[in-house]
Design an enzyme around this catalytic site. Sequence first.
Site, PDB file in Angstrom:
ATOM      1  N   GLY A  42       0.811  -1.209   0.000  1.00  0.00           N
ATOM      2  CA  GLY A  42       0.000   0.000   0.000  1.00  0.00           C
ATOM      3  C   GLY A  42       0.846   1.261   0.000  1.00  0.00           C
ATOM      4  O   GLY A  42       0.530   2.234  -0.691  1.00  0.00           O
ATOM      5  N   SER A  43       1.935   1.247   0.758  1.00  0.00           N
ATOM      6  CA  SER A  43       2.767   2.454   0.856  1.00  0.00           C
ATOM      7  C   SER A  43       3.331   2.829  -0.513  1.00  0.00           C
ATOM      8  O   SER A  43       3.294   3.993  -0.919  1.00  0.00           O
ATOM      9  CB  SER A  43       3.915   2.235   1.840  1.00  0.00           C
ATOM     10  OG  SER A  43       3.417   1.959   3.125  1.00  0.00           O
TER      11      SER A  43
ATOM     12  N   ASN B 100      -7.763   4.049   8.802  1.00  0.00           N
ATOM     13  CA  ASN B 100      -7.221   2.838   9.421  1.00  0.00           C
ATOM     14  C   ASN B 100      -7.309   2.821  10.934  1.00  0.00           C
ATOM     15  O   ASN B 100      -7.242   1.761  11.541  1.00  0.00           O
ATOM     16  CB  ASN B 100      -5.760   2.627   8.984  1.00  0.00           C
ATOM     17  CG  ASN B 100      -4.928   3.876   9.075  1.00  0.00           C
ATOM     18  OD1 ASN B 100      -5.285   4.920   8.525  1.00  0.00           O
ATOM     19  ND2 ASN B 100      -3.819   3.807   9.776  1.00  0.00           N
TER      20      ASN B 100
ATOM     21  N   GLN C 178      -7.777   0.047   3.628  1.00  0.00           N
ATOM     22  CA  GLN C 178      -8.658  -0.509   4.669  1.00  0.00           C
ATOM     23  C   GLN C 178     -10.015  -0.940   4.121  1.00  0.00           C
ATOM     24  O   GLN C 178     -10.786  -1.593   4.823  1.00  0.00           O
ATOM     25  CB  GLN C 178      -8.876   0.509   5.797  1.00  0.00           C
ATOM     26  CG  GLN C 178      -7.645   0.746   6.653  1.00  0.00           C
ATOM     27  CD  GLN C 178      -7.249  -0.455   7.501  1.00  0.00           C
ATOM     28  OE1 GLN C 178      -8.088  -1.258   7.905  1.00  0.00           O
ATOM     29  NE2 GLN C 178      -5.964  -0.590   7.779  1.00  0.00           N
TER      30      GLN C 178
ATOM     31  N   SER D   5      -3.537  -3.065  -0.415  1.00  0.00           N
ATOM     32  CA  SER D   5      -2.434  -3.831   0.157  1.00  0.00           C
ATOM     33  C   SER D   5      -2.921  -5.236   0.500  1.00  0.00           C
ATOM     34  O   SER D   5      -3.907  -5.389   1.226  1.00  0.00           O
ATOM     35  CB  SER D   5      -1.922  -3.127   1.410  1.00  0.00           C
ATOM     36  OG  SER D   5      -0.955  -3.936   2.030  1.00  0.00           O
TER      37      SER D   5
ATOM     38  N   HIS E 269      -1.859  -7.586   2.495  1.00  0.00           N
ATOM     39  CA  HIS E 269      -1.864  -8.146   3.852  1.00  0.00           C
ATOM     40  C   HIS E 269      -2.996  -7.612   4.733  1.00  0.00           C
ATOM     41  O   HIS E 269      -3.136  -8.024   5.880  1.00  0.00           O
ATOM     42  CB  HIS E 269      -0.487  -7.982   4.526  1.00  0.00           C
ATOM     43  CG  HIS E 269      -0.139  -6.605   4.996  1.00  0.00           C
ATOM     44  ND1 HIS E 269      -0.240  -6.226   6.306  1.00  0.00           N
ATOM     45  CD2 HIS E 269       0.338  -5.529   4.327  1.00  0.00           C
ATOM     46  CE1 HIS E 269       0.178  -4.969   6.436  1.00  0.00           C
ATOM     47  NE2 HIS E 269       0.530  -4.522   5.251  1.00  0.00           N
TER      48      HIS E 269
ATOM     49  N   THR F  66      11.686  -7.881 -11.043  1.00  0.00           N
ATOM     50  CA  THR F  66      10.991  -9.146 -11.273  1.00  0.00           C
ATOM     51  C   THR F  66       9.793  -9.240 -10.327  1.00  0.00           C
ATOM     52  O   THR F  66       9.917  -8.977  -9.128  1.00  0.00           O
ATOM     53  CB  THR F  66      11.965 -10.323 -11.040  1.00  0.00           C
ATOM     54  OG1 THR F  66      13.067 -10.140 -11.926  1.00  0.00           O
ATOM     55  CG2 THR F  66      11.291 -11.656 -11.312  1.00  0.00           C
TER      56      THR F  66
ATOM     57  N   CYS G 109       2.287   1.977  12.800  1.00  0.00           N
ATOM     58  CA  CYS G 109       3.452   2.749  12.393  1.00  0.00           C
ATOM     59  C   CYS G 109       3.806   3.815  13.410  1.00  0.00           C
ATOM     60  O   CYS G 109       4.939   4.251  13.483  1.00  0.00           O
ATOM     61  CB  CYS G 109       3.176   3.418  11.048  1.00  0.00           C
ATOM     62  SG  CYS G 109       2.199   2.401   9.983  1.00  0.00           S
TER      63      CYS G 109
END
Length: 395
Positions: free
Chosen positions: A70-71, A151, A179, A199, A201, A237, A324
């Site tokens: 996501g970042s 989030n 989110q 994202s 995860h 890759t 974070c």
Amino acid sequence: MFVYADNAATTSVSKTALEAMLPYLTQNYGNPSSLYSFGQKAAEALQSARETVAGCINADPREILFTSGGSEADNQAIVSAAKLGARKGRKHLISTRFEHHAVLHTLAKLEKEGFEVTLLDPHADGVIRLEDVEAAIRPDTALVTVMFANNEIGTVQPIAEIGALCRSRGVPFHTDAVQAAGHMPIDVKAMNIDMLSMSGHKFHAPKGVGVLYARRGMVLTNLIEGGAQERGKRAGTENVAGIVALAAALKESCEHMEENTARILPMRDKLFAELAKIPHSKINGSLAHHVPGTVNMCFEGIEGESLLLLLDDNGICASSGSACTSGSLDPSHVLLSIGLPHEVAHGSLRLSIGEYNTMEEIDHIIETVPKVVAYLRGMSPVWDELQKGQRQHLI
Ligand SMILES: *Cc1c(COP(=O)(O)O)cnc(C)c1O
């Protein structure tokens, strides 16, 4: 009992995602850029993943770019719009004060490079107002970026309305949907979204893989130079196994969205109802516009960090502020942005539950939190002053 209630920070990899990715770590390990058929198997898997992801958000497969998360998607979307705008003499960027740091720090960097940034304040309910976005748009605005769902407090923003407004003004619109993806319906066409970040995860795929959707015609700037992967817009890759898992997890989440929501809501509502009985507590963010699983509350007179440590002792994984920012003692920028005083914002707790949680686990949280809050208040000088009337209650 072990209770994982921090699904907004990350999620477990689903069985479906794991099974989908395993062959690309074992027998099908070819490089998708290789011309022989063994490599082409990986290339086909990438293409199929691209089609799956596009299908989940009503995009075209050519509009899907795989990233490291996501970042990276947030960074690339914002930098691209800024660079494109600057070429046309537009150097004004609009966002909100409660974005993820992947957005806020990218904007701060651009500000140092000469861009002007307007950060809108959410209202006390945790929702950005359309009229505030409208009032901020100028002839030199190069981008509006507003997160889909926050989030920390889980509030959902009027994305379709902002999209329509931006389209009518000819201003590119990006949304950090990390989110929301897999948890709420997303239609990039109907919502007039030009760029969108996801994202893996956060919806049961592994960490380190994400998506940037960029509508055809959006000119992207590379963050990583090298080979011609991802239509020349993101060298390196491809993380084939991760991408395959992301597509499988997103598809599964989207197909089961209604039943997952129906499973999560009663758990979330019970959590809110029971924890709100704790005196001098407050629910953060309006429940009228909300992702299903996120619960954010403040308890006066205590520190969120101490609360988390004691919850951990009781087997509960939760969060205070975002992953974070934990580790720093500053209160959450999100809670401050919705107008909470510093003292109150310090005592925050985020519980984010998912479809894998059970009502027994919710009951364990409901039993534990009030005890832990009472224990901490018993040792808190601030709470003592509140009790003695030497300090005013704020909530
Ligand atoms: C988790 C998160 C991100 C960052 O995604 P990563 O894949 O961890 O880089 C960005 N925005 C929001 C809203 C998030 O919740």
